[in-house]
Scaffold this motif. Structure first.
Motif, PDB file in Angstrom:
ATOM      1  N   GLN B 189       0.835  -1.208   0.000  1.00 39.13           N
ATOM      2  CA  GLN B 189       0.000   0.000   0.000  1.00 39.13           C
ATOM      3  C   GLN B 189       0.873   1.264   0.000  1.00 39.13           C
ATOM      4  O   GLN B 189       0.360   2.352  -0.208  1.00 39.13           O
ATOM      5  N   LEU B 190       2.169   1.099   0.229  1.00 44.36           N
ATOM      6  CA  LEU B 190       3.075   2.252   0.241  1.00 44.36           C
ATOM      7  C   LEU B 190       3.665   2.505  -1.143  1.00 44.36           C
ATOM      8  O   LEU B 190       3.895   1.574  -1.905  1.00 44.36           O
ATOM      9  N   LEU B 191       3.933   3.775  -1.413  1.00 43.88           N
ATOM     10  CA  LEU B 191       4.683   4.154  -2.603  1.00 43.88           C
ATOM     11  C   LEU B 191       6.137   4.301  -2.164  1.00 43.88           C
ATOM     12  O   LEU B 191       6.414   4.936  -1.141  1.00 43.88           O
ATOM     13  N   GLY B 192       7.070   3.726  -2.904  1.00 41.36           N
ATOM     14  CA  GLY B 192       8.490   3.892  -2.587  1.00 41.36           C
ATOM     15  C   GLY B 192       9.052   5.091  -3.326  1.00 41.36           C
ATOM     16  O   GLY B 192       8.838   5.221  -4.530  1.00 41.36           O
ATOM     17  N   ILE B 193       9.745   5.970  -2.605  1.00 43.90           N
ATOM     18  CA  ILE B 193      10.305   7.176  -3.223  1.00 43.90           C
ATOM     19  C   ILE B 193      11.801   7.221  -2.915  1.00 43.90           C
ATOM     20  O   ILE B 193      12.187   7.316  -1.755  1.00 43.90           O
ATOM     21  N   GLY B 194      12.640   7.109  -3.938  1.00 41.38           N
ATOM     22  CA  GLY B 194      14.091   7.148  -3.761  1.00 41.38           C
ATOM     23  C   GLY B 194      14.642   8.432  -4.354  1.00 41.38           C
ATOM     24  O   GLY B 194      14.402   8.727  -5.520  1.00 41.38           O
ATOM     25  N   VAL B 195      15.377   9.196  -3.537  1.00 44.00           N
ATOM     26  CA  VAL B 195      15.872  10.497  -4.004  1.00 44.00           C
ATOM     27  C   VAL B 195      17.394  10.463  -4.103  1.00 44.00           C
ATOM     28  O   VAL B 195      18.070  10.093  -3.140  1.00 44.00           O
ATOM     29  N   ASP B 196      17.922  10.845  -5.254  1.00 46.28           N
ATOM     30  CA  ASP B 196      19.374  10.884  -5.455  1.00 46.28           C
ATOM     31  C   ASP B 196      20.000  12.050  -4.701  1.00 46.28           C
ATOM     32  O   ASP B 196      19.311  12.989  -4.290  1.00 46.28           O
ATOM     33  N   THR B 222      13.234   8.345  -7.977  1.00 47.39           N
ATOM     34  CA  THR B 222      12.686   7.065  -8.430  1.00 47.39           C
ATOM     35  C   THR B 222      11.436   6.769  -7.617  1.00 47.39           C
ATOM     36  O   THR B 222      11.477   6.810  -6.392  1.00 47.39           O
ATOM     37  N   VAL B 223      10.337   6.493  -8.303  1.00 50.03           N
ATOM     38  CA  VAL B 223       9.106   6.127  -7.607  1.00 50.03           C
ATOM     39  C   VAL B 223       8.775   4.674  -7.950  1.00 50.03           C
ATOM     40  O   VAL B 223       8.758   4.300  -9.124  1.00 50.03           O
ATOM     41  N   LEU B 224       8.556   3.853  -6.935  1.00 50.70           N
ATOM     42  CA  LEU B 224       8.171   2.449  -7.131  1.00 50.70           C
ATOM     43  C   LEU B 224       6.729   2.282  -6.674  1.00 50.70           C
ATOM     44  O   LEU B 224       6.415   2.506  -5.509  1.00 50.70           O
ATOM     45  N   ASP B 225       5.860   1.911  -7.604  1.00 53.53           N
ATOM     46  CA  ASP B 225       4.442   1.730  -7.292  1.00 53.53           C
ATOM     47  C   ASP B 225       4.121   0.234  -7.290  1.00 53.53           C
ATOM     48  O   ASP B 225       4.041  -0.396  -8.346  1.00 53.53           O
TER      49      ASP B 225
END
Lengths: 339, 339
Positions: B189-196, B222-225
């Motif tokens: 249910q979470l969105l993953g958000i990776g920031v450089d 980077t967004v992982l849905d």
């Protein structure tokens, strides 16, 4: 004649301990009947490398191992080398520089013989550079990093054993997300396939002619499907990060199967242990008894009382499972995280 | 009162040269009117870190910068510290250990004051650890690598300024694909958000109340849905790679916008240069003339001949664009790869 399996190995396959991947290759080549041609052209070492694989494959039971090492396009026209590929039940391409391998072998009689070997049912495998060359489009070289940047990598043409795909290797260990994403953003008709070290993607055709990828080994295979990508890869400047939105990611550990033709995960078959199966079958009996009990209670409370008394006399146990039981055996027993 | 913007910075933001991100933070805090509270609790350094940001923010025009540094949950109940947050037009959380920051601040009056600052319109930003803490679920720590493995990382609760999300930082530089994928596979249910590094995700609410993420800086977000993931994360053993199939990936460089509520890319507005616009308008005129020519030819060949003769006399140029022209101005002029 059905096509042979392909073994796409992400490099650094275990050679000393479990040797899962090398065993699988020899078995696919026919075990004791196998005649394996090792192509060490990608490597700058040559005889040393083919010597290592000679020993490894013989240890797993191969009776004949021969090195086929063209070092120029001219040598890749040599009829004797071609005949050695033609006689092989398995062809194995070593690691090294995939651009050296492809520029010497692709489009020559030796290259054509490798493709023909696959088509006549031989297993064709390769590790690292020998993995990269198997796809239609080949990742030639490039830098590491998980963010895709314009010009971070270069593409060349491969043998085309896996169509409409680009393969990368040492994927986890060398952080190659970015370069594979960059390639598929620029060529969204391709599927990106990244293979970890000591891991193999085995590609076989199913009854419907689909290429199905199965994973063995210690790491995972990453598949990037850019079919619905939104990207600015056609206009991003210099070495800027590129937009790649809507890429579908599949991270496949050992045992997973993925249909490359439909680009979907093959649902894993449910694995039920013998113990679980026995429990499930007993639960089924209990549930049927309970259903009859309920029906009897619906008829009259007296009918249910008589049923239960009869059963307790004959079985000497509880008439029905209690709510705390797990009659369907659905609670898996496994070691999971404790957090 | 509208919510203030959030600035989620992936660490190592440029402090010496362009300073894009720090400038944007001060501007969002009100420029010369800004009163900035720096929270250096994540850092083991403390005064040195807040001293650096004090100097940096003043250089960009902030008139008041104050360090708010609770070092225990008790200190995070101190009314004076709470008042400093309440008076701030911007709150900035430094890097360090996000678990130290969250365990001291979350659920205390200082933590509540940071959330309230966001709700009353102040900008709340943070870098590295100060980025991680902003989501509802916080990636506490974990190992590198692009393949997700069971138990490779640990989750804790964050401030919840971005709901239903988990944020990771130094994303490209420290190869953190795997750990973010592991988290979203276990909590789809979470969105993953990776920031450089030297990159910020700026999250603002649009007119419809959606949280929209905009990217500035040198790297990408980077967004992982995982909404449609197939995974074995609930049963994968020990440190085995986990299955994560069907995760949708969005790689967003500077200038991209992403709607966190609908989980879709906001289509970029077409940018047409003045030159292109002029060309397009002229092409429109030519096309209308051509349409009339075709209509005249349909009426009779003689009518077309007369039309063309008239036009050549009056304009002294070609009657219609040739096929080699690019009348719609659709061929973009840009610097692209030469390969």
């Amino acid at each position: 004649m059905p096509h042979g399996p392909l073994m796409i190995i992400g490099g650094a396959e275990d050679k000393l301990r479990k040797r899962t991947i090398l065993k699988e290759f020899v078995a696919a080549a026919g075990g004791p009947q196998s005649r394996i041609a090792v192509v060490p052209t990608a490597s700058s070492l040559g005889p040393e490398v083919s010597g290592v694989y000679d020993a490894l494959f013989r240890r797993e039971g191969a009776t004949e191992v021969v090195a086929v090492r063209p070092e120029s396009r001219e040598e890749a026209h040599d009829p004797e080398r071609v005949a050695q590929i033609e006689a092989a039940t398995g062809v194995f391409m070593t690691g090294g520089n995939q651009l050296k391998l492809s520029s010497i072998v692709c489009g020559t009689p030796v290259g054509d013989a490798i493709v023909a070997a696959h088509e006549r049912g031989a297993v064709v495998g390769g590790t690292s550079a020998g993995a990269s060359i198997q796809s239609s489009h080949m990742l030639a070289f490039g830098g590491p990093g998980s963010t895709p940047k314009q010009r971070m990598t270069q593409m060349a043409a491969g043998l085309g054993l896996v169509d409409a795909a680009v393969i990368d290797q040492h994927f986890d260990q060398r952080n190659r997300y970015g370069r594979l994403l960059m390639i598929v953003a620029q060529s969204p008709q391709l599927l990106g396939i990244g293979v970890d070290e000591d891991t193999a993607a085995i590609v076989e055709r199913d009854d419907e002619g689909h290429q199905v990828l199965r994973v063995i080994g210690r790491g995972a295979v990453t598949v990037l499907d850019p079919a619905r990508i939104t990207t600015n890869a056609f206009e991003a400047k210099r070495s800027a990060p590129i937009l790649a939105s809507g890429v579908v990611l599949h991270m496949l550990p050992e045992g997973s199967c993925f249909d490359l033709t439909t680009r979907t995960l093959v649902p894993p078959e449910a694995q039920v242990s013998e113990e679980d199966a026995a429990e499930l079958s007993e639960a089924g009996r209990d549930l049927r008894a309970m259903a009859r009990d309920i029906a009897a209670a619906d008829a009259s409370p007296g009918a249910l009382r008589r049923r239960l008394a009869r059963r307790i006399r004959s079985r000497g146990d509880d008439p029905a499972p209690t709510p705390d039981d797990d009659p369907a055996g659905t609670a898996p027993e496994q070691e999971g995280p404790t957090r």
